[in-house]
Motif scaffolding. Sequence first.
Motif, short mmCIF file in Angstrom:
data_model
loop_
_atom_site.label_atom_id
_atom_site.label_comp_id
_atom_site.label_asym_id
_atom_site.label_seq_id
_atom_site.Cartn_x
_atom_site.Cartn_y
_atom_site.Cartn_z
N ASN A 438 0.83 -1.22 0.00
CA ASN A 438 0.00 0.00 0.00
C ASN A 438 0.86 1.26 0.00
O ASN A 438 0.61 2.22 0.75
CB ASN A 438 -0.95 0.01 1.20
CG ASN A 438 -1.92 -1.15 1.20
OD1 ASN A 438 -2.02 -1.90 0.22
ND2 ASN A 438 -2.67 -1.32 2.28
N GLY A 530 -0.86 -5.11 -2.35
CA GLY A 530 -1.97 -4.35 -1.82
C GLY A 530 -2.78 -5.21 -0.86
O GLY A 530 -3.04 -6.38 -1.13
N LYS A 541 -4.11 -1.12 -5.22
CA LYS A 541 -3.03 -0.71 -4.31
C LYS A 541 -1.75 -1.47 -4.61
O LYS A 541 -0.65 -0.91 -4.48
CB LYS A 541 -3.46 -0.93 -2.86
CG LYS A 541 -4.54 0.05 -2.39
CD LYS A 541 -4.96 -0.24 -0.95
CE LYS A 541 -6.01 0.76 -0.50
NZ LYS A 541 -6.47 0.53 0.90
#
Length: 567
Positions: A438, A530, A541
């Motif tokens: 992230n 992510g 992400k």
Amino acid sequence: MKNTEKYSRSYFMPPVKSMKWMEKEYSTKAPLWCSVDLRDGNQALVVPLTLEEKLVYFQLLVKIGFKEIEVGFPAASETEYAFLRTLIEQDLIPDDVTIQVLTQSRDHIIEKTFECLKGVNKAVVHLYNSTSLAQREQVFKKSKEEIIDIAVTGAKLLQKYASETEGNFIFQYSPESFTGTELDFALDICNRVLDVWQPTADNQVIINLPATVSLSMPHVYASQIEFMSDHLNYRENVILSIHPHNDRGTGVADAELAMLAGGQRIEGTLFGNGERTGNVDIVTLALNMFTHGVDPQLDLENIPEIMATYERLTKMKVHERHPYAGKLVYTAFSGSHQDAITKGFKWREEKENENWKVPYLVIDPKDIGREYEGDIIRINSQSGKGGIGYLLEQQYSLDLPPKMRESFGYNVKNVSDQLNKELLPHEIYDIFINGYVNLKTPIEFIDYQFTKHDDFQTVLTIRINGDVQEISGVGNGRLDAISNALQTELGISYSDLVYKEHAQEIGSKSNAVSYIGITDINGTVYWGCGIDADIMNSSVKALFSAANNMLTYIQLPIQINSSLTIQ
């Protein structure tokens, strides 16, 4: 080295060939185990056990499953005497356990020993005198016949006092320093003792042949034991016992080969404690048998508990590399070892194979109370992708793609190398989170919107250098549309997008985890991960994290071709 000329062979070979033991592969049943921790082991401690500590240790040995326990030399000290009387008077000896006591071949010592044994249910009285050439010449200055007379006199005294004492007794004789004794003389003195006792099927005796000092290679000891086994009188009514020490570091090998040669009983200690380099290690011997599918008849399913009690009472430490029990013996630092172990676990899960054949692990640690997590794989600069990936998967439910494991593995090894330290699992996890998950710099993903016609169209809301902006893209799928938006609107160029996803379950919550790898024009792959409750968000992400790693590494300037800054 200097002075080698001052050393020569100090043991004796059998007068006849004694090598039938070589035809056997391994022992197919457990021997009779006799723990000598409370006597031989105790006398070797810097601070011998107190009476209370001896009682706790005795209970530990009973719990493990020892049916014969040498509890001391009761004529040697008041503590030894009091301990034996406590066991008898407080009825602490289970019905299926036989205690053993040691005595020299001296009248007053034998008398006091039997005095201490009054009321015992069953006991082995262990008589010994030294027989080696070195002891006869240098210590006792006695002839062979005089040494035999000591043994025979002691054997008769055992009979005398046993007949006058309440209790049930088994006689045992040891020619101490057997390994330094001429074999024909060792046989002669043992047979002279046996002629006194005249054992029967209902009244067997024990002949114990100790490697009081280990003087030879293990095969020599085995041949010595085989010779004695083949030529002892009353052999069918004699339990042949062995008592190896570890002066040459071969105590376990001596015992294993001696069992093939006719040894039926083993005296030793937990973890090999004892004089000099110690007695033979019964834990190692028993678990060696276990790895061959032979039940050792001892309960070693909780080695950590046994080891903790042992260390607390004896003030001794079990070495980190001690077979089976050491803290590091189920730990792999080497990358190739870690990779093989990890693949072995997976193969075993897939095949549901009943036989244990995991590479580098001779035993399943769970069978003796050890755990895989934190034990099997530990990480330093020598570690590999397999072990690092295994830790993330087992402890954090992160199953990285193989190529990502390799890339991340190099990063972890570099950190360990720079810090010159082992990395703990939480530190490895932090490296992964901070370097792959992230990521928001230099581009932060905020939101997306999709419309569907013949293909997918998206409008991405992102933040660059503090400015919130929108970019758009078109693709044959949602992730493809977002990827095209990054490339066309921001001037980022990459190819060969690699994608993997899975659920991550930690505690009561479950997240979606996505991994993406992208390749720049030079062929370098950049990875991102992510994690989000929504699978699409986790995918986006991951893509942004991979792109951010690439932008950070190559320091590519970001050029927005058409964008709207949101006020």
